[in-house]
Each structure stands twice: as structure tokens, then as C-alpha cells.
Design an enzyme around this catalytic site. Structure first.
Site, PDB file in Angstrom:
ATOM      1  CG  HIS A 119      -3.346  -1.665  -7.746  1.00  0.00           C
ATOM      2  ND1 HIS A 119      -2.400  -2.012  -8.207  1.00  0.00           N
ATOM      3  CD2 HIS A 119      -3.253  -0.272  -7.428  1.00  0.00           C
ATOM      4  CE1 HIS A 119      -1.458  -1.035  -8.441  1.00  0.00           C
ATOM      5  NE2 HIS A 119      -1.985  -0.128  -7.852  1.00  0.00           N
ATOM      6  CD  GLU A 120      -1.605  -4.134  -3.433  1.00  0.00           C
ATOM      7  OE1 GLU A 120      -2.021  -4.777  -2.463  1.00  0.00           O
ATOM      8  OE2 GLU A 120      -1.069  -4.791  -4.374  1.00  0.00           O
ATOM      9  N   GLY A 121      -6.720  -2.326  -2.324  1.00  0.00           N
ATOM     10  CA  GLY A 121      -7.812  -1.705  -1.613  1.00  0.00           C
ATOM     11  C   GLY A 121      -8.138  -0.425  -2.092  1.00  0.00           C
TER      12      GLY A 121
ATOM     13  CD  GLN B  60      -6.118   1.473   1.622  1.00  0.00           C
ATOM     14  OE1 GLN B  60      -5.771   1.525   2.775  1.00  0.00           O
ATOM     15  NE2 GLN B  60      -6.146   0.470   0.981  1.00  0.00           N
TER      16      GLN B  60
ATOM     17  NE  ARG C  15      -4.230  -2.061   1.661  1.00  0.00           N
ATOM     18  CZ  ARG C  15      -5.212  -2.520   2.618  1.00  0.00           C
ATOM     19  NH1 ARG C  15      -5.178  -2.181   3.821  1.00  0.00           N
ATOM     20  NH2 ARG C  15      -5.908  -3.339   2.017  1.00  0.00           N
TER      21      ARG C  15
END
Lengths: 600, 600
Positions: free
Chosen positions: A452-454, A459, A309
Site C-alpha cells: 500500500h501507498e505504492g 517507489q 509513505r
């Protein structure tokens, strides 16, 4: 090759300012781990990164975008420049720079490794994704794997011989990891066989490395439902022979490539595990090994995700900076129009930087991109403190702050450096909209980062739903105390108004979180979590800018004037937005919450 | 063909609401020009547009994006579906729907023609650009040309046989039209020969029509410098024979195509006039005819530009609406995760519309896109009043308002419906970033709208530098009075808080303009013109939403609840932003103005 000058990738001057004049990276060198390093070595690493990025990564950035990888006869085909660039990257030692001597590394500080990565990300985000993922997978396995797993997989990854991936999402479960279905059947020899389908796997297949090491989330047969039944496995594309070299194919099959708007040079794949293509009959099943404890996989994976992240945030920032530098160069050289007070057609046209509105768009980009880069390097500096601070309390403190800042370090650059790239297009006008200039690609590439990655939504839930309440609010209080210290440090100088504004905004950061949770109803508390995330991000970036403003001290010169003016800009044009967002959070605005499906 | 349902292009229910429940378009039918029309005819036109858009425009939208026009042997090659779709469009009479009977038209109200166009724009913005530009050129020539020019060029354009373009920009002069250099040499027969290069010409070459009619800005030899020396010419791609059919090629040469991020189906060209390719030796020069008075070309061209600006705003809105409808459909059918209060993995996953943050993103899209569509149809309605209101004062009033609103109607949808498309991607997540779904294309297509027909910067200068000061502020006062009437109309009902907020914002709309100009320094006054434009846009859209909220009256049902909730959303989440922007304008914030080139 004029278009691949390092000066349009990142600003070396700004990077030096952040690393040495603000973050005081040289002070790290007194710690035992870094005893063999000196400033000249760090500068050499960064200069090498800049040069390789400009010479080997930037030149094929557009070509990789125009000629994305294809899926032919079950294999990935891609332009040869990607492998060639990664060879140079590998040979220069960038896979292992921050690693232990015992693993072949140089024991560079993480913050320097990250800064070096930013050069590659600015030059070619898609090619850089392969080592980025590989290092993430290697660090994950190093933290949770056995010595045998480290020897078998981590060492070759740090040599750049094996690449890595993270396999989380499935077609029916993107952000909702509790719903993954890939199953792992235990075998008599202690290994597992995996069966299932993984979606959105970046770097999931290619011929760039000898093999690919997949870090896979799956459920051991009989495991509990939901996130408590998720385990982590290491599953290589090839099984290894006695010497540790890749041998027969494991039962992991490339089922298809995703065709994206940007980030096209990075393969993004659908992978089938255990369908029997390479291991038919009763040998079917992708052979894998459990990493860490069974059913503890999600916690272990978060190690990689948190690192990823911050890396995503840094890549968004790097794209923001390079877009800004391209727009700045264009604005200085493109004549067009005249100031309102000097409209005579007899006079020559002025470069467009003479127009206040163009300077506004450049200043906004500078404020967004340099602010985001600084925050992400600050976070990287915290990872060094977490690992190497002398005092255990200082290490725990760094961990706490990092936990708190991670959702912001991921989402804020993804949102605002995308906006910076849009402004870069706008500065170039019609030219910016064409593929003759790189800014439109930066904009397309950067549009992935909020996903991507949340996503931002994920978040926001992480920040307001987990981080502000963890340890009874200790993380939030720690962050607020730091911000207040900065605000107070500004009280008597040229930035006293900024300090006061930051203090007020910081108070609302705590107040809004408290009011959101006051009723104790998580659905209501989290309904406006995205607004809280955005406001918190603005407060943190304002803090970062005030920190940088203060770091200018009484130094003189154009560079420092620019930093000071960007700080002022952020406080005048951006920070005031937080009040509106905190208002919505504090009163639990129900516009979206009360909206019904049928009303749309 | 499930993916080309009309229900994912525009909302027919919303369009009917705007046209009939808010704008009272039926009342136009009592005017003499529209005496032969009835509601059923208008509905028939709109239904036909929706059906043709879905059946013939939407199906090749992606294909045209993937297979952009190419430049081969001096000609443009493009996929055949574009011509096929335009044949259907032509045969259905959409080139001439709003035109006079005498020109073969149906005398439809402009607002209905625009609404019909919105269907095509939502389905395929790039293919729709050809008739859009043709109608703009035809209307320009009709307004300023001679009877002979109208017969020769306008009639075939309204039959869809000839297409049109507007040729303003040159490589060294984009937004700065005073610096164009294309020259026009008078000939003995009253014609001119043109020499020069035009850049960014949409639809500048193709084989879709018998010929192309270029409306070209150039300088008659000896004309004054700057904007006072610009004349307008009509320059066909082919000279016409005695029967008026295209014959020999005129000296207009396609020099190249621009390769864009989006809007790819529309050729965007570099055109050379008068280089002698088709008329060598002393015949060289593109043959053209003066339109209107010499040196009055820019004023005439503004006729077309103003129409085009509202059209650009409408197209941005149409893209916003279709992106929203696609995201809504996805959100209703994609299961993923569970509400925070019901996390048990035993329960099935919920459709993502169950998440408040997804509803927020949908509600924001609805507020942006439906608000923008409504404003642009309101502007189209004003063009009907300007042309057909019984009372001359009402006509002048419509003109005044239209002048005032044009920069907003162009820029606001371009900014916020692009944001809507970004939110549509975000709702779809990783899928939205792939080319398997259309939302990423909407986002790329829509990114042109803040650039062409005048950037945000240009629109800001137009609004604050020209429109608010024209006729000693009459336009601004008129707009403010209208907004106040709406605010007052809301005073006693469910929207009284919205009315009060609108009244306050409206007061600042006037106050900020006055304060910006107080010192009389145009450079300072206009330094923050973009901020004023953005704030004014938010005030106007808030007004539009309150108008729509009031138009709901006491009607019940899901549709009306949705409209009311979207109005509330805009007032709570968006309108408060204007205070920050007005603050910057009012105090003449100098962050960008004082920023120096060397400080960047």
C-alpha cells in the site's frame, strides 16, 4: 498483563538515543514555534503514548485479528475495543499534538508526534491506522482547502470527532491513477456530484467517528485524459447541518469489505459514490467540494501520499522492533541445546541466545528494525526543518532531502522489517508459527507495507525515474554530499573501515544512476529501478548506522556496545550486497527486460 | 471449475522436461525392478495425480484453511472433504505406488512417486501431509522393523487404512533431541510401556484412518543420557485384535491442537503418552514395541527424517511453482499502467506483464521454484540409484551425494520458494494480500517449511558440521567434482560465462569449508554455518540451472528460451551473492559470535 509491557513494544532507551543523542531534538526547542515546550513535556508525551499503547492498543491486537470487521446490513461491525482505545487516544490529545495552537494543538515537533505514533503502531497497527489516515486527510485539507473547508472538516478531525480516508484507487486503476474514472459533475451552487467506485479504501466505513471525511480523486466532466485531468474533492459520509454536525447520509455506500491476510482490524473497503442509494432519483450523486484548483488534484494528493509513505515506513519499522523485542525475550528465556563445544547431555540446556546463529538472527533484526526506525525519525525531523528552520535555504534543503528519501523511507523498512519479522518467527521456531505468540501476526500485518501507498516497483520508478533526475540531480547530489560528510567524519576513528566502505558505496549510488540514464531510453533506464531502489536503501541505512555509531562517541556501556556491534554487522553482512545490485543497474542487465511473455 | 485447472498447480511441460529431458528417467526402466513399466505407465500415473489433485485436493484447500480442525470432547473435528480426497488418493493406489509388489505396490521409481506427490502438494499441502507422513513412517518401519511389525503396521499403512506420524519433539526439547524425556519401561512380554509428552506432532490425531501408527523416540529405563540413549518405538493409537484390526484404545491421548499461521488443514498436536486415560491404574502406559536395536533410535529415525527433509523441500518447491503460475496468469490478464515510453492516457492500459519489473518478479519466481523442484527431483532420482543401480559403487555414490545434498534440498526451497510466494503476492498487489486469491495462503503455508524437520540453523550445522567433514570430506569432494564437470561441459557453448562463474563459486564452496574448520574450534567454525548453507544452496541451484540449460541443447521454441533465460537470470542476479557469504565464512566473521546478550 505481562504480555503488554511497554518494553516489548519499542525500546525506550533506543528511542531516546535516536531523538536526543543523534537527532538532537532538544535543539528544536529554541525555535519560536516550540518556545513553550521543554524536554520534560516531550518525554511526558512519549511516556503517555507508551502507556496508552500498552494498556489500550496492545491488549486487543490479537482479538481484532481473530475477529475482523464484518459487513452486516450495509454497516461495518467490529469489536468494541477499537472504539474504546481510540477514545483514550482522542482524550489524551494525540489527534492534534503537532497542530497549531489555533487549531487546538500543542505545536509538538513532528518528529515527536511520529515517535509517539510508533508506540501505537508497534502495539496495534490496525487500530492506529484510523488516526493515521485521519491526520493525513486533515493535513492534506489544511494545506489545500479553503478556510470554510478547514473549519467544517479539519477542526472536527483534529478533535477526533470525524475520521478521514484517502480515495485514490479504483477497481480498474490501482497504481495507475491516470486511469481513474470517477467523475465529478459541477452544480450550480459550486458543489459537485461524484459518481464512481473506489477500491482498497482503508477506514472507508465504520461507526468509530461521527462521520468520515473522504479525500477523493475524480475527473471534472470535460477534464483532460490522464493525470492532468485529476481533481481533488472532499466528500463526507454525512452532509453537515447548520451547526456543522453530521446530518443526512451523503451518497457514499459501502459495497463490500476486503478480507486480508493481516492488518485485519482496519476495514478495507469498496465504496460506491453516487449510485443513488441514499439520494435517489435526480438527487443521486455524492456531494463533494473541490479542494484546490481543478485538474491539480494529483499534486495536492501527493502531499498526503508523501506523509503516508513515511508513515508506512515507520509502521513497518515499529513492527520490526516489536518483533525483535519479542524474539529477544524468548531467546533469553527458552532453554534448548548446547554450544558445539559443550555437548555433554549432563549439563543443563542453554538459553538459545547462547547459539551464535540465534544471535545472528537477533542482530539482523536489530540492524534492520532500529536502522529503519532511525531513518524514518530522521525524515520526520526533516519535516520539522522544512516547516520551522529559521533559514529559507535550510527549509528548501530539508524539502529536497525529504523528496529524495521518501521512496526509500517507505520501501526499505517494508522490505527488511518484514524480513526481521520472519527472523523473529524463526527464533521462536514452531512456537513462532503458532497464534499463541504474536510474531506471526506482525509478519502478516507487515506484509501489507510493501504494497500500500505504492509498491516497491512504484517507489523504484519514483526514485530512479523522478527523484534522482529532479532539479538536474540536485537531490541526489545533496544526499551524496551528506553521506560523504559522514564517511569522512569516520575517517580517523574506530569506524574508519566503515567510513571507507560507505564512501565507496555512495560513489556507486551516483554512478549507477548516471549509467542507467546514459542511453536516455526510459524503458531501459527504469527496467532495473527496483534493484537501484534496494541498493540505495542499503546505502542510506548504512549511512544511518554509521551516523548512530558516531553518535555513540566514546560513551561506554552495554547499550552503546550493542549499537556499535549492530553498525558493524550491517556493514559486514548487508552493505556489500549493494555492489551486485549496482552492477546490474550499471550494465543495464536485460534478463527481465528481454524476457518475453511467451517464454514463461 | 476454472480455478482448479492443473495448469495452475504445476507445469506439466516443465515436469516432463525435468524427468525426461534432464534426469533421463526412462533409462531407469531398463533396471530389473522396473521391468514391467513403460513411459506410458509413468505418464499415466502423473496424469492421474494431476487430475485427482485438481479435482479433489485443490477445491478444499481454502476451506480447510478457513475451517481448521477443532478439538471437541477429546476428538479432532475437521471438514469432510479431507477424508473424501484421501479416499480417492487411496483408491488410486498412491499410498503404495513405489512399494514392492510383495507389499502390494507397483514398484514405481521413487522419482515418479515424488513427482506425483508434488501435484498433490501444489494443490493442497495440508491434506497431502497425511499420506506424506504415513509413507515416511511406513518406510521407516519397513527398513528397521521386524517381519511381524511390517505385517501388523506397514501393510495397512500402504493400503491407506492406518496413517502414521513421527513423534520426536517434546515441550522442553524441540531441535535438541538428546534432551527428550519420554521413558519406555520394558514389560515381561517383550513390549514396553511409554510415558511422556510429545509436541508438534503433525497428524497426531484425527478420524481419517482406522488407527494411527506413531513412530516414537523414547528412553528405555536406565539408558545413557543424551542421543546415545534414544530408542525407537512403534506405538499405535489402538491396540490390534487377533485379526490385526484396531480394537481398544492405547494410552495415547490428544492433549491439544496447535493453532498455526498456515498449514492449517494438518492437525498439529500435543500428545500425552501413558497418562492412564484409556488404560487406568496399573495398566497405564502406552503400549509400544521397540524398533531395531535399543539406543539406536536416532540413527533409525534419521532414515525417516532424511526422506521427510527432501519431501519438505519438494513441498516448498511445489508451493513456489503454483504461486508462480497463479501470478503469471494474473500478470497476463490484469491491465494496469503503460510502459515508461508510452504514457499517453489515450492508449489502453497494458497487461502488467508488459512492465519489466513484473517480469523480473516472475522470472525470479521461475528461477527459484523450477530450480528447487528440479533439485528435489534430482535427489529423488538419487534415491532410485541408491536402491536400484546395478553397480554397488554407484549405489554408494548416490548415498553419499544424497547425504551431502539433503540439508540443501530441505532448506533452499524453504527459503527461496517462500520468497517466490512473497513475489507472487507482490505481482497481484492489493489483491494478492486478500483471501480472494490463493497466493497469500501459499505464503502462509510455506512459512512452516523453514522450521519443521529441522530449521535452517539445524540444516546449516548438519551441512558444515557433519556433511562436509564426513568420510574425510568425501561427500564434498564428490559434489564439487560433479559441479565442475557441469561447468566444464558448458565451456565451449552459449553458457561458457555461466560455466566459468559456476567453477569459481564451486572452488569457494570447498575453500570456505576448509577455512571455517582451519582453527579446529567448532564454536567458531559453525558460527556462520547458516551463511555457508545459504551460499552452498545457491551454488547447487546454479549448478542445477546450468544442467537444465545444457539439457536444452540446441532445441528451439518458447519453452527452451524460457529455461535458458531463467538460467541466465539466476547466474546474473543470484549466484554473485555467494561471494559475500563465502567472504563471511572464510574470514570467520564474528559480528554475531562476539555479540553479547547484554548488548541487545
Amino acid at each position: 498483563m505481562a504480555s503488554f509491557e511497554t518494553s516489548r513494544l519499542l525500546s525506550k532507551r533506543d528511542l531516546d538515543f535516536v531523538l536526543y543523542e543523534w537527532l538532537n531534538v532538544e535543539s528544536l526547542l529554541s525555535r519560536p514555534r516550540f518556545a513553550d515546550l521543554d524536554r520534560a513535556t516531550l518525554d511526558g508525551v512519549l511516556d503517555t503514548a507508551a502507556r496508552i499503547a500498552a494498556d489500550h492498543f496492545a491488549p486487543h491486537n490479537r482479538k481484532a485479528d481473530m475477529s475482523e470487521p464484518t459487513f452486516e446490513d450495509g454497516r461495518v461491525k467490529m469489536i468494541p475495543e477499537v472504539a474504546a482505545a481510540l477514545d483514550v487516544f482522542r482524550d489524551a490529545g494525540f489527534f492534534s499534538g503537532a497542530q497549531d495552537y489555533a487549531l487546538g494543538g500543542l505545536q509538538l515537533p513532528n518528529v515527536v508526534e511520529r515517535a509517539a505514533f510508533a508506540w501505537f503502531q508497534a502495539a496495534n497497527i490496525a487500530t492506529t491506522a484510523y488516526p493515521f489516515l485521519t491526520l493525513g486527510a486533515a493535513n492534506l485539507l489544511k494545506a489545500h482547502g479553503t478556510t470554510a473547508q478547514i473549519d467544517a472538516f479539519v477542526r472536527p478531525m483534529l478533535e477526533g470527532r470525524f475520521f478521514g480516508t484517502m480515495c485514490l484507487s479504483e477497481p480498474q486503476a490501482g497504481s495507475s491513477l491516470g486511469d481513474i474514472r470517477t467523475r465529478a459533475a459541477p452544480q450550480d451552487d459550486g458543489s459537485y456530484r461524484l459518481y464512481g467506485t473506489k477500491m482498497w479504501i482503508s477506514g472507508g466505513d465504520h461507526d468509530l467517528s461521527e462521520t468520515i471525511v473522504h479525500m477523493v480523486l475524480a475527473r471534472v466532466d470535460g477534464a483532460p485524459e490522464g493525470v492532468r485531468g485529476i481533481s481533488l474533492f472532499v466528500v463526507p459520509k454525512h452532509l453537515l447541518d447548520d451547526k456543522g454536525d453530521p446530518d443526512a447520509r451523503n451518497d457514499v455506500v459501502l459495497a463490500g469489505l476486503n478480507h486480508k491476510m493481516g492488518y485485519r482490524g482496519t476495514t478495507n473497503t469498496l465504496l460506491n459514490f453516487g449510485e443513488g442509494a441514499y439520494r435517489p432519483g435526480d438527487r443521486a450523486g455524492a456531494v463533494g467540494w473541490l479542494v484546490g484548483e481543478a485538474n491539480q488534484g494529483l499534486a495536492a494528493m501527493f502531499h498526503m501520499m508523501n506523509e503516508a509513505r513515511i508513515g508506512v515506513g515507520l509502521s513497518a519499522a515499529a513492527l520490526g522492533v516489536t518483533g525483535y523485542l519479542h524474539a529477544l525475550d524468548y531467546a533469553r528465556h527458552r532453554p534448548q541445546g548446547r554450544p558445539a563445544s559443550a555437548k555433554s547431555p549432563e549439563t543443563p540446556q542453554a538459553p538459545i541466545i547462547a547459539h551464535a546463529d540465534v544471535r545472528r538472527m537477533l542482530l539482523a533484526q536489530k540492524a534492520y528494525a532500529e536502522g529503519a526506525l532511525a531513518l524514518n525519525l530522521y525524515c520526520a525531523r526533516l519535516t520539522d526543518d522544512e516547516a520551522t528552520a529559521a533559514d529559507p535555504e535550510a527549509r528548501a534543503d530539508a524539502r529536497l532531502l525529504l523528496d529524495m528519501l521518501t521512496p526509500i523511507a517507505k520501501s526499505w523498512p517494508s522490505q527488511w522489517c518484514l524480513e526481521a519479522n520472519s527472523l523473529a518467527i524463526q527464533v521462536l521456531g514452531g512456537s513462532g508459527y503458532t497464534r499463541d505468540y504474536p510474531v506471526e501476526q506482525f509478519y502478516r500485518d507487515n506484509r501489507l507495507n510493501p504494497i500500500h501507498e505504492g509498491t516497491h516497483g512504484v517507489q523504484g520508478l519514483d526514485l530512479l525515474g523522478r527523484k534522482v533526475v529532479m532539479q538536474e540531480g540536485a537531490g541526489l547530489r545533496r544526499l551524496q554530499r551528506l553521506i560523504d560528510m559522514t564517511a569522512q567524519a569516520a575517517a580517523d576513528g574506530e569506524f574508519h573501515l566503515l567510513g571507507r566502505a560507505l564512501g565507496r558505496a555512495n560513489a556507486r549510488l551516483g554512478q549507477a544512476a548516471a549509467l542507467a540514464w546514459k542511453a536516455g531510453d526510459p524503458d531501459r533506464a527504469l527496467a532495473n529501478a527496483s534493484a537501484y531502489l534496494e541498493a540505495a536503501g542499503h546505502v542510506v541505512i548504512a549511512w544511518t548506522w554509521l551516523e548512530m555509531g558516531l553518535a555513540c562517541g566514546d560513551k561506554v556501556g552495554d547499550f552503546y556496545e550493542g549499537k556499535r556491534q549492530a553498525a558493524r554487522y550491517f556493514f559486514r553482512w548487508e552493505l556489500p550486497k549493494v555492489d551486485l545490485l549496482f552492477d546490474l543497474v550499471e550494465r543495464g542487465d536485460d534478463a527481465a527486460f528481454a524476457m518475453r511473455d511467451a517464454w514463461f
